[in-house]
Design a protein around this motif. Structure first.
Motif, PDB file in Angstrom:
ATOM      1  N   GLN A   3     -32.624   3.379 -16.346  1.00  0.00           N
ATOM      2  CA  GLN A   3     -33.870   3.015 -15.673  1.00  0.00           C
ATOM      3  C   GLN A   3     -35.062   3.417 -16.517  1.00  0.00           C
ATOM      4  OE1 GLN A   3     -34.289   4.747 -11.757  1.00  0.00           O
ATOM      5  NE2 GLN A   3     -35.596   3.086 -11.038  1.00  0.00           N
ATOM      6  N   LEU A   4     -36.085   2.566 -16.519  1.00  0.00           N
ATOM      7  CA  LEU A   4     -37.371   2.843 -17.150  1.00  0.00           C
ATOM      8  C   LEU A   4     -38.446   2.586 -16.110  1.00  0.00           C
ATOM      9  CD1 LEU A   4     -36.799   1.021 -20.559  1.00  0.00           C
ATOM     10  CD2 LEU A   4     -37.076   3.481 -20.278  1.00  0.00           C
ATOM     11  N   VAL A   5     -39.345   3.557 -15.931  1.00  0.00           N
ATOM     12  CA  VAL A   5     -40.380   3.418 -14.914  1.00  0.00           C
ATOM     13  C   VAL A   5     -41.745   3.681 -15.534  1.00  0.00           C
ATOM     14  CG1 VAL A   5     -41.260   4.218 -12.698  1.00  0.00           C
ATOM     15  CG2 VAL A   5     -38.796   4.126 -13.089  1.00  0.00           C
ATOM     16  N   GLU A   6     -42.601   2.670 -15.475  1.00  0.00           N
ATOM     17  CA  GLU A   6     -43.944   2.781 -16.027  1.00  0.00           C
ATOM     18  C   GLU A   6     -44.926   3.332 -14.994  1.00  0.00           C
ATOM     19  OE1 GLU A   6     -42.020  -1.051 -17.666  1.00  0.00           O
ATOM     20  OE2 GLU A   6     -42.266  -0.076 -15.706  1.00  0.00           O
ATOM     21  N   SER A   7     -45.993   3.958 -15.492  1.00  0.00           N
ATOM     22  CA  SER A   7     -47.090   4.409 -14.644  1.00  0.00           C
ATOM     23  C   SER A   7     -48.370   4.425 -15.473  1.00  0.00           C
ATOM     24  CB  SER A   7     -46.818   5.798 -14.057  1.00  0.00           C
ATOM     25  OG  SER A   7     -46.682   6.748 -15.092  1.00  0.00           O
ATOM     26  N   GLY A   8     -49.503   4.500 -14.781  1.00  0.00           N
ATOM     27  CA  GLY A   8     -50.778   4.610 -15.480  1.00  0.00           C
ATOM     28  C   GLY A   8     -51.573   3.326 -15.557  1.00  0.00           C
ATOM     29  N   GLY A   9     -51.028   2.243 -15.037  1.00  0.00           N
ATOM     30  CA  GLY A   9     -51.789   0.999 -15.021  1.00  0.00           C
ATOM     31  C   GLY A   9     -52.942   1.079 -14.031  1.00  0.00           C
ATOM     32  N   GLY A  10     -53.818   0.099 -14.089  1.00  0.00           N
ATOM     33  CA  GLY A  10     -54.935   0.080 -13.156  1.00  0.00           C
ATOM     34  C   GLY A  10     -56.071  -0.750 -13.683  1.00  0.00           C
ATOM     35  N   VAL A  23     -41.105   6.832 -18.092  1.00  0.00           N
ATOM     36  CA  VAL A  23     -40.035   7.823 -18.074  1.00  0.00           C
ATOM     37  C   VAL A  23     -38.698   7.097 -18.013  1.00  0.00           C
ATOM     38  CG1 VAL A  23     -40.162   8.075 -15.565  1.00  0.00           C
ATOM     39  CG2 VAL A  23     -39.140   9.895 -16.947  1.00  0.00           C
ATOM     40  N   ALA A  24     -37.784   7.553 -18.854  1.00  0.00           N
ATOM     41  CA  ALA A  24     -36.453   6.961 -18.905  1.00  0.00           C
ATOM     42  C   ALA A  24     -35.454   7.869 -18.201  1.00  0.00           C
ATOM     43  CB  ALA A  24     -36.032   6.743 -20.352  1.00  0.00           C
ATOM     44  N   SER A  25     -34.450   7.273 -17.592  1.00  0.00           N
ATOM     45  CA  SER A  25     -33.368   8.027 -16.978  1.00  0.00           C
ATOM     46  C   SER A  25     -32.073   7.267 -17.180  1.00  0.00           C
ATOM     47  CB  SER A  25     -33.634   8.263 -15.489  1.00  0.00           C
ATOM     48  OG  SER A  25     -33.773   7.043 -14.806  1.00  0.00           O
ATOM     49  N   GLY A  26     -30.978   8.012 -17.163  1.00  0.00           N
ATOM     50  CA  GLY A  26     -29.667   7.392 -17.343  1.00  0.00           C
ATOM     51  C   GLY A  26     -29.248   7.249 -18.795  1.00  0.00           C
ATOM     52  N   PHE A  27     -30.141   7.573 -19.724  1.00  0.00           N
ATOM     53  CA  PHE A  27     -29.833   7.539 -21.150  1.00  0.00           C
ATOM     54  C   PHE A  27     -30.914   8.344 -21.868  1.00  0.00           C
ATOM     55  CE2 PHE A  27     -33.023   4.679 -23.098  1.00  0.00           C
ATOM     56  CZ  PHE A  27     -33.669   4.241 -21.948  1.00  0.00           C
ATOM     57  N   HIS A  28     -30.726   8.588 -23.154  1.00  0.00           N
ATOM     58  CA  HIS A  28     -31.683   9.357 -23.936  1.00  0.00           C
ATOM     59  C   HIS A  28     -32.408   8.449 -24.910  1.00  0.00           C
ATOM     60  CE1 HIS A  28     -30.318  13.180 -22.389  1.00  0.00           C
ATOM     61  NE2 HIS A  28     -29.064  12.792 -22.579  1.00  0.00           N
ATOM     62  N   ILE A  29     -33.727   8.470 -24.886  1.00  0.00           N
ATOM     63  CA  ILE A  29     -34.495   7.571 -25.754  1.00  0.00           C
ATOM     64  C   ILE A  29     -34.427   7.992 -27.219  1.00  0.00           C
ATOM     65  CG2 ILE A  29     -36.090   6.948 -23.895  1.00  0.00           C
ATOM     66  CD1 ILE A  29     -38.215   8.664 -25.377  1.00  0.00           C
ATOM     67  N   ASP A  30     -33.977   9.224 -27.494  1.00  0.00           N
ATOM     68  CA  ASP A  30     -33.966   9.677 -28.890  1.00  0.00           C
ATOM     69  C   ASP A  30     -32.979   8.890 -29.744  1.00  0.00           C
ATOM     70  OD1 ASP A  30     -32.129  12.824 -28.380  1.00  0.00           O
ATOM     71  OD2 ASP A  30     -31.665  10.743 -27.863  1.00  0.00           O
ATOM     72  N   ARG A  31     -32.166   8.049 -29.121  1.00  0.00           N
ATOM     73  CA  ARG A  31     -31.206   7.227 -29.864  1.00  0.00           C
ATOM     74  C   ARG A  31     -31.644   5.769 -29.931  1.00  0.00           C
ATOM     75  NH1 ARG A  31     -25.483   9.653 -27.456  1.00  0.00           N
ATOM     76  NH2 ARG A  31     -25.940  11.829 -27.916  1.00  0.00           N
ATOM     77  N   ASP A  73     -41.979  11.223 -26.537  1.00  0.00           N
ATOM     78  CA  ASP A  73     -41.652  12.633 -26.350  1.00  0.00           C
ATOM     79  C   ASP A  73     -40.180  12.679 -25.969  1.00  0.00           C
ATOM     80  OD1 ASP A  73     -41.248  15.247 -25.488  1.00  0.00           O
ATOM     81  OD2 ASP A  73     -43.273  15.424 -24.667  1.00  0.00           O
ATOM     82  N   ASN A  74     -39.342  12.871 -26.975  1.00  0.00           N
ATOM     83  CA  ASN A  74     -37.896  12.822 -26.716  1.00  0.00           C
ATOM     84  C   ASN A  74     -37.445  13.935 -25.772  1.00  0.00           C
ATOM     85  OD1 ASN A  74     -37.638  10.583 -28.399  1.00  0.00           O
ATOM     86  ND2 ASN A  74     -37.115  11.820 -30.190  1.00  0.00           N
ATOM     87  N   ALA A  75     -38.101  15.075 -25.849  1.00  0.00           N
ATOM     88  CA  ALA A  75     -37.708  16.205 -24.993  1.00  0.00           C
ATOM     89  C   ALA A  75     -37.910  15.875 -23.512  1.00  0.00           C
ATOM     90  CB  ALA A  75     -38.506  17.442 -25.375  1.00  0.00           C
ATOM     91  N   LYS A  76     -38.944  15.086 -23.222  1.00  0.00           N
ATOM     92  CA  LYS A  76     -39.228  14.690 -21.847  1.00  0.00           C
ATOM     93  C   LYS A  76     -38.618  13.336 -21.493  1.00  0.00           C
ATOM     94  CE  LYS A  76     -43.591  17.222 -21.509  1.00  0.00           C
ATOM     95  NZ  LYS A  76     -45.051  17.127 -21.241  1.00  0.00           N
ATOM     96  N   ASN A  77     -38.018  12.695 -22.511  1.00  0.00           N
ATOM     97  CA  ASN A  77     -37.455  11.359 -22.322  1.00  0.00           C
ATOM     98  C   ASN A  77     -38.521  10.362 -21.872  1.00  0.00           C
ATOM     99  OD1 ASN A  77     -34.913  10.318 -22.995  1.00  0.00           O
ATOM    100  ND2 ASN A  77     -34.329  10.032 -20.846  1.00  0.00           N
ATOM    101  N   MET A  78     -39.681  10.462 -22.520  1.00  0.00           N
ATOM    102  CA  MET A  78     -40.817   9.624 -22.141  1.00  0.00           C
ATOM    103  C   MET A  78     -41.438   8.945 -23.345  1.00  0.00           C
ATOM    104  SD  MET A  78     -42.787  11.752 -19.147  1.00  0.00           S
ATOM    105  CE  MET A  78     -43.795  10.325 -18.739  1.00  0.00           C
ATOM    106  N   MET A  79     -42.112   7.840 -23.098  1.00  0.00           N
ATOM    107  CA  MET A  79     -42.896   7.150 -24.098  1.00  0.00           C
ATOM    108  C   MET A  79     -44.269   6.824 -23.510  1.00  0.00           C
ATOM    109  SD  MET A  79     -41.076   3.385 -24.152  1.00  0.00           S
ATOM    110  CE  MET A  79     -39.380   3.927 -23.818  1.00  0.00           C
ATOM    111  N   TYR A  80     -45.229   6.588 -24.407  1.00  0.00           N
ATOM    112  CA  TYR A  80     -46.597   6.386 -23.975  1.00  0.00           C
ATOM    113  C   TYR A  80     -47.235   5.247 -24.763  1.00  0.00           C
ATOM    114  CZ  TYR A  80     -45.660  11.160 -22.470  1.00  0.00           C
ATOM    115  OH  TYR A  80     -45.098  12.280 -21.917  1.00  0.00           O
ATOM    116  N   LEU A  81     -48.256   4.652 -24.168  1.00  0.00           N
ATOM    117  CA  LEU A  81     -49.072   3.670 -24.864  1.00  0.00           C
ATOM    118  C   LEU A  81     -50.536   3.987 -24.571  1.00  0.00           C
ATOM    119  CD1 LEU A  81     -49.067   1.109 -26.649  1.00  0.00           C
ATOM    120  CD2 LEU A  81     -49.311  -0.216 -24.529  1.00  0.00           C
ATOM    121  N   GLN A  82     -51.233   4.477 -25.576  1.00  0.00           N
ATOM    122  CA  GLN A  82     -52.666   4.719 -25.460  1.00  0.00           C
ATOM    123  C   GLN A  82     -53.391   3.443 -25.848  1.00  0.00           C
ATOM    124  OE1 GLN A  82     -54.420   7.515 -24.428  1.00  0.00           O
ATOM    125  NE2 GLN A  82     -56.237   6.212 -24.606  1.00  0.00           N
TER     126      GLN A  82
END
Length: 124
Positions: A3-10, A23-31, A73-82
């Motif tokens: 699962q991948l869940v986005e937030s921060g839109g508006g 935020v990713a779950s069910g797998f590790h984004i570092d791969r 941020d692999n430790a948090k299993n998250m990605m960002y778009l500024q």
């Protein structure tokens, strides 16, 4: 379950900034190569950013280069778009995704997993 869940839109005014998170779950984004796509209203899906597994290589289409920054941020299993200096060409639904390869520019043909999207509205 993957699962991948986005937030921060508006809503943002032209020239403003937004930061999307995923935020990713069910797998590790570092791969995986990771990145973002968007679908502008009435238009096709287009890649806006990707980052390699190592994070050393990033790619953007010319339309957002020097304004958008992808990070992970692999430790948090998250990605960002500024997203900076947003304009009337930038509204749409933004999806985070993993990629088979981080191409220049990013290609939706390389998408593996993706979220349900976050809506970005740019208006004065």
């Amino acid at each position: 379950q993957v699962q991948l869940v986005e937030s921060g839109g508006g809503f943002v005014r032209p020239g403003g900034s937004l930061r999307l998170s995923c935020v990713a779950s069910g797998f590790h984004i570092d791969r995986h190569h990771i990145g973002w796509f968007r679908q502008p209203p009435g238009k096709e899906l287009e890649g806006v950013a990707c980052a390699s597994i190592s994070g050393d290589s990033t790619h953007y289409p010319d339309s957002v280069k020097n304004r958008f920054i992808v990070s992970r941020d692999n430790a948090k299993n998250m990605m960002y778009l500024q997203m900076n200096s947003l304009d009337s060409e930038n509204p749409g639904v933004y999806y985070c995704a993993t990629f088979r390869q981080c191409a220049s520019p990013p290609s939706n043909n390389d998408m593996e997993y993706w979220g349900k999207g976050a809506t970005v509205i740019v208006s004065s």
